[in-house]
Design a protein around this motif. Structure first.
Motif, PDB file in Angstrom:
ATOM      1  N   ALA A 128       0.830  -1.203   0.000  1.00 37.18           N
ATOM      2  CA  ALA A 128       0.000   0.000   0.000  1.00 37.18           C
ATOM      3  C   ALA A 128       0.865   1.254   0.000  1.00 37.18           C
ATOM      4  CB  ALA A 128      -0.931  -0.006   1.206  1.00 37.18           C
ATOM      5  N   GLU A 129       1.938   1.236   0.760  1.00 35.81           N
ATOM      6  CA  GLU A 129       2.830   2.399   0.805  1.00 35.81           C
ATOM      7  C   GLU A 129       3.580   2.579  -0.514  1.00 35.81           C
ATOM      8  OE1 GLU A 129       5.115   1.756   4.371  1.00 35.81           O
ATOM      9  OE2 GLU A 129       3.628   2.823   5.624  1.00 35.81           O
ATOM     10  N   GLN A 130       3.876   1.489  -1.203  1.00 25.86           N
ATOM     11  CA  GLN A 130       4.478   1.602  -2.536  1.00 25.86           C
ATOM     12  C   GLN A 130       3.542   2.339  -3.490  1.00 25.86           C
ATOM     13  OE1 GLN A 130       5.323  -2.435  -3.667  1.00 25.86           O
ATOM     14  NE2 GLN A 130       7.227  -2.550  -2.512  1.00 25.86           N
ATOM     15  N   VAL A 131       2.258   1.979  -3.453  1.00 22.44           N
ATOM     16  CA  VAL A 131       1.274   2.644  -4.316  1.00 22.44           C
ATOM     17  C   VAL A 131       1.155   4.118  -3.944  1.00 22.44           C
ATOM     18  CG1 VAL A 131      -1.173   2.749  -4.952  1.00 22.44           C
ATOM     19  CG2 VAL A 131      -0.026   0.527  -4.760  1.00 22.44           C
ATOM     20  N   PRO A 136      -0.413   9.586  -3.938  1.00 25.39           N
ATOM     21  CA  PRO A 136      -0.638   9.796  -2.496  1.00 25.39           C
ATOM     22  C   PRO A 136      -2.104   9.800  -2.072  1.00 25.39           C
ATOM     23  CG  PRO A 136       0.969  11.356  -3.354  1.00 25.39           C
ATOM     24  CD  PRO A 136       0.348  10.679  -4.538  1.00 25.39           C
ATOM     25  N   ASP A 137      -3.028  10.009  -2.996  1.00 26.37           N
ATOM     26  CA  ASP A 137      -4.437  10.087  -2.629  1.00 26.37           C
ATOM     27  C   ASP A 137      -5.250   8.880  -3.092  1.00 26.37           C
ATOM     28  OD1 ASP A 137      -3.925  12.538  -1.473  1.00 26.37           O
ATOM     29  OD2 ASP A 137      -4.555  13.687  -3.234  1.00 26.37           O
ATOM     30  N   ASP A 138      -4.581   7.806  -3.451  1.00 24.27           N
ATOM     31  CA  ASP A 138      -5.303   6.633  -3.938  1.00 24.27           C
ATOM     32  C   ASP A 138      -6.206   6.071  -2.837  1.00 24.27           C
ATOM     33  OD1 ASP A 138      -5.549   3.522  -4.306  1.00 24.27           O
ATOM     34  OD2 ASP A 138      -5.054   4.303  -6.281  1.00 24.27           O
ATOM     35  N   ARG A 164      -6.900  10.928   7.065  1.00 22.90           N
ATOM     36  CA  ARG A 164      -6.570  11.369   5.715  1.00 22.90           C
ATOM     37  C   ARG A 164      -7.639  10.932   4.718  1.00 22.90           C
ATOM     38  NH1 ARG A 164      -0.847   9.693   3.004  1.00 22.90           N
ATOM     39  NH2 ARG A 164      -1.199  10.425   0.875  1.00 22.90           N
ATOM     40  N   VAL A 165      -8.106   9.700   4.856  1.00 23.31           N
ATOM     41  CA  VAL A 165      -9.148   9.212   3.944  1.00 23.31           C
ATOM     42  C   VAL A 165     -10.437  10.016   4.124  1.00 23.31           C
ATOM     43  CG1 VAL A 165     -10.432   7.220   3.122  1.00 23.31           C
ATOM     44  CG2 VAL A 165      -8.170   6.889   4.068  1.00 23.31           C
TER      45      VAL A 165
END
Length: 227
Positions: A128-131, A136-138, A164-165
């Motif tokens: 998830a952090e790779q994506v 950054p807002d995925d 954040r979400v």
């Protein structure tokens, strides 16, 4: 004699440029026969729609090369294995798709599904952090990262991601309820209760929010054992 004249006229009409053009247009309007790959895909999709997931998976074996080893075929195998709860096979297929197209975000997001099903939270966090380094807002990466952080009991980090979400997607009640639970697990009962009430104001039968509010408004002595 009249018959011979009629035949001559008919033959000349049939061989005229206008007639030839009409024939070509008619041929072009006829539906093309599906290719072998198209037939295999159709069988797979129809089988999945009918709930026959094993048959949907087997239908992909009829794909000719290069389609058999294509990104699309690997991605679909991953999805069908995941639906069949073949989580390790799903992960292998999604990883293979990702290797074929290293820039694919959807393949990495899909890898999270079998990892979450197996509760491999640390690996979920890594992917998830790779994506998120690329986008950054995925939404899916953020929401699944928050869920993984919560389930691995990293509650302050889960709270930060849930916030954040919710900031990006304010109407998402599931994420707001998730934030409520993260806050509650950190011992912030009044704030958690307020978040759960916000959810219930919009969705009075929201089961997670109802359960959360019940805990958030319980006497503190009952919660010390739960935390």
């Amino acid at each position: 004699m009249s018959c011979l004249i009629l035949m001559t006229v008919l033959c000349s009409v049939a061989s005229s440029p206008r007639a030839a053009l009409a024939e070509r247009r008619l041929a072009a309007a006829r539906p093309a026969e599906p290719s072998a790959a198209g037939r295999a895909w159709s069988r797979s999709l129809a089988a999945e729609q009918a709930g026959r997931l094993e048959a949907a998976l087997s239908a992909l074996d009829a794909l000719p090369q290069p389609q058999h080893s294509s990104y699309a075929a690997l991605f679909r195998r991953g999805w069908l294995h995941y639906r069949l709860a073949h989580h390790e096979q799903a992960l292998i297929a999604y990883k293979a798709a990702s290797l074929l197209n290293p820039r694919s975000i959807e393949a990495r997001l899909a890898m999270l599904l079998p990892l979450m099903a197996q509760e491999r939270w640390d690996e979920v966090v890594v992917i998830a952090e790779q994506v998120l380094r690329r986008d950054p807002d995925d939404y899916l990466a953020l929401s699944r990262l928050a869920f993984a952080k919560f389930n691995s009991q990293h509650f302050p980090e889960a709270e930060a991601v849930y916030r954040r979400v919710v900031e990006l997607y304010p109407s998402d009640l599931e994420m707001r309820a998730g934030l409520g639970w993260a806050v509650l697990r950190m011992g912030k009962q009044p704030e958690a209760a307020a978040l759960f009430r916000e959810v219930l104001d919009l969705s009075p039968e929201h089961e997670s929010a109802k359960a959360g509010l019940q805990l958030a408004t319980a006497p503190a002595r009952f919660l010390k054992y739960w935390r």
